[in-house]
Write an enzyme that holds these catalytic residues in place. Sequence first.
Site, PDB file in Angstrom:
ATOM      1  N   LYS B  76      -7.512 -11.226  24.010  1.00  0.00           N
ATOM      2  CA  LYS B  76      -8.194 -12.485  23.719  1.00  0.00           C
ATOM      3  C   LYS B  76      -7.339 -13.649  24.199  1.00  0.00           C
ATOM      4  O   LYS B  76      -6.110 -13.609  24.071  1.00  0.00           O
ATOM      5  CB  LYS B  76      -8.439 -12.572  22.205  1.00  0.00           C
ATOM      6  CG  LYS B  76      -9.302 -13.729  21.736  1.00  0.00           C
ATOM      7  CD  LYS B  76      -9.507 -13.631  20.232  1.00  0.00           C
ATOM      8  CE  LYS B  76     -10.367 -14.747  19.666  1.00  0.00           C
ATOM      9  NZ  LYS B  76     -10.550 -14.611  18.202  1.00  0.00           N
ATOM     10  N   SER B 171     -15.187 -14.828  16.601  1.00  0.00           N
ATOM     11  CA  SER B 171     -14.902 -15.500  17.854  1.00  0.00           C
ATOM     12  C   SER B 171     -14.328 -14.585  18.937  1.00  0.00           C
ATOM     13  O   SER B 171     -14.205 -15.016  20.074  1.00  0.00           O
ATOM     14  CB  SER B 171     -13.912 -16.632  17.604  1.00  0.00           C
ATOM     15  OG  SER B 171     -12.673 -16.104  17.151  1.00  0.00           O
ATOM     16  N   SER B 195     -13.379 -12.694  12.721  1.00  0.00           N
ATOM     17  CA  SER B 195     -13.545 -12.872  14.163  1.00  0.00           C
ATOM     18  C   SER B 195     -13.400 -11.601  14.986  1.00  0.00           C
ATOM     19  O   SER B 195     -13.783 -11.583  16.151  1.00  0.00           O
ATOM     20  CB  SER B 195     -12.553 -13.911  14.682  1.00  0.00           C
ATOM     21  OG  SER B 195     -13.026 -15.198  14.391  1.00  0.00           O
TER      22      SER B 195
END
EC number: 6.3.5.7
Lengths: 194, 524
Positions: B76, B171, B195
């Site tokens: 990420k 996310s 997330s």
Amino acid sequence: MWVLRLGRCFSGAASGGASSGSRLARAAPGGGRQEAAGDPGCKGRVFQNPTWQHVEQTPLSQKKVTVEVLDHLERLALVDFRNWEGVQQLEKAIQFADQLHAVNTEGVEPMDSVLEDRCLYLREDNITEGNCTEELLQNAKEKVEEYFVAPPGTTFLYITHLDLINPLCGLGKCNLPQVNLLPCILVNCGRILK
Amino acid sequence: MLRVSLREISAALKEGQVSPTELCQRCLSLIKATKFLNAYITVAEDTALKQAEESEKRYRTGQTLGNLDGIPFAVKDNFSTAGIETTCASNMLKGYIPPYNATVVQKLLDQGAVLLGKTNLDEFAMGSGSTDGIFGPVKNPWSYSRQYREKHVQHSHTENEDSNWLITGGSSGGSAAAVSSFTCFVALGSDTGGSTRNPASHCGVVGLKPTYGLVSRHGLIPLVNSMDVPGILTRCVDDAAIVLGILAGHDPKDSTTVQDTFKPFELPSFIDVSKLCIGIPKEYHTPGLSSETLALWAKAADLFENAGAKVVDVNLPHTHYSIVCYHVLCTAEVASNMARFDGLEYGHRSNMDQSTEVMYAATRREGFNYVVRGRILSGNYFLLKQNYENYFVKAQKVRRLIANDFVNVFNRGIDVLLTPTTLTDTIPYLEFIKEDNRTRSAQDDIFTQAANLAGLPAISVPTALSEKGLPIGLQFIGQAFQEMQLLTVAKWFEKQMKFPMVQLQGVMDEGHTVSHHQKSAFFS
């Protein structure tokens, strides 16, 4: 709004979705489940109706944020936000947070960290890394020799930003003294040098 | 070959069925073919190929570094990666090249794993859709799956297919999409309020949030320091256990990692759940929970009961307040964390240079999106001297009540809690953006948030497909530092459910049903 009303098994409040849920759940394998006695909302192990509900909050509790607070916040946060949406967003955020006051926290100690019950490790205060000035400076937009460069002087932001600011702050608001500090600021690894 | 698990590809590499370079090239070309998913922000093609080459040498000389040697992974874009741009999907960090690796990234590289690139997210990980970053939203690979399209097309043949794509959740949506579309074998996410688990549930992959303090946060650009945890996204529970074994453990560079030694574990092949006690929290049946998810949840509870486990109702009475509590603590920590972005040392810097403060303010206005600015402001409001007790300290007290709820339940002899991960299966982007970010986060994190407030480990396991043909995940929440038990239960459950693999092959060739971007290249 996400205000919460506590309650157990609102059996009368089942929506279409929830009732079809009961049907599906009953069709699922696993006979021999015990029904919780006297609780018509509970089939098997999973409650078939929501155990709590959202309630519309009354508009009465909505707080207005004063212009003084907005001024102060803008300086603390160092972002300009004073357009209508920004203020609305802030007021909604406060209203949302106000739900906390429904919880009785009498005698409860605040919790900073889930690791509060143990000693956290601290490194020895020795330098283990270094000689990376060049690498670190590479990400800076403006620099002189080994220094990060900041623009000269410090003035409060709203003075230059009046044109961006919204109806909430009239010209008359901006009468705080303008402060000029230093002709130029060079910041070296966290220290400010004249 | 790209669809197999980490364990299987590791065996294939060892047996020489595929070389690290070939594997890396295959992944890279699949990333190109699936570019329209927008899962990756940066693809580190050159360094990945170099790392693969080195791995190949090690295989040739029989000196491999570990089980992950040669295995492609993605990270990420809020983890620092030395020499590779790290943006947090924000203008504020566009062009920022960290001088060091996050500890978790370094640990994977030390194992010989190959870093393919950085995945997309909501700006600074603030969101639950992976829709609010400067590089645009991530598209859920299931939007293009045979399972979804077969059921969906007949209902909506009149609508524009291009606009019907589904969100990944967030996310860590880019990481979930990357694992789900087979472009990598494991991806790192972060989990502050759900997330990692939320997009895992929406994309049909496994998402693990370890106990707070077990895995280093050093190099993870912080959102909420007291809740952030690096997350692991994989295709199956066994793979998550392997990766956890590599990442977990004390890091001198993160004082919040505990010093107890962590023993990597392998999950047993034969699992007996009959001695387990599974808790079903009543309060997790919330308004808005879809009937299908509810039915699956009930079915899962039955499954455990039928296998001899004790399944009992439990109360977590303060769960309702977890989102509100998080809202205050998160914005307060964000207000403090985001103070570092001033344009001087790194990141975006505005051209307005009348004074230092003017430059700061302009930089931050230009650099942050409205979500981030909004959270900074409300955080500063909650931290004002006159509000500090009323909001910040109050939220910290509520946090203790929420954490104590879990303590009470586990003290009663419950081993693991079983809950939904999300309210519903995923929804189309156009549907999602009808509500603002805060409202969405409040709805979507409702089952996942409390585990962060209490620091507990939790895992979302893909469970079944909805009537629409979309994945639904269920969540297990375990006791602090009891990852082995949690993952063992999750593995048993995974085995019972036999979640179907996403069928992408061939679907993309049917020109008219797919978006116009590079459709033919996808999975050809």
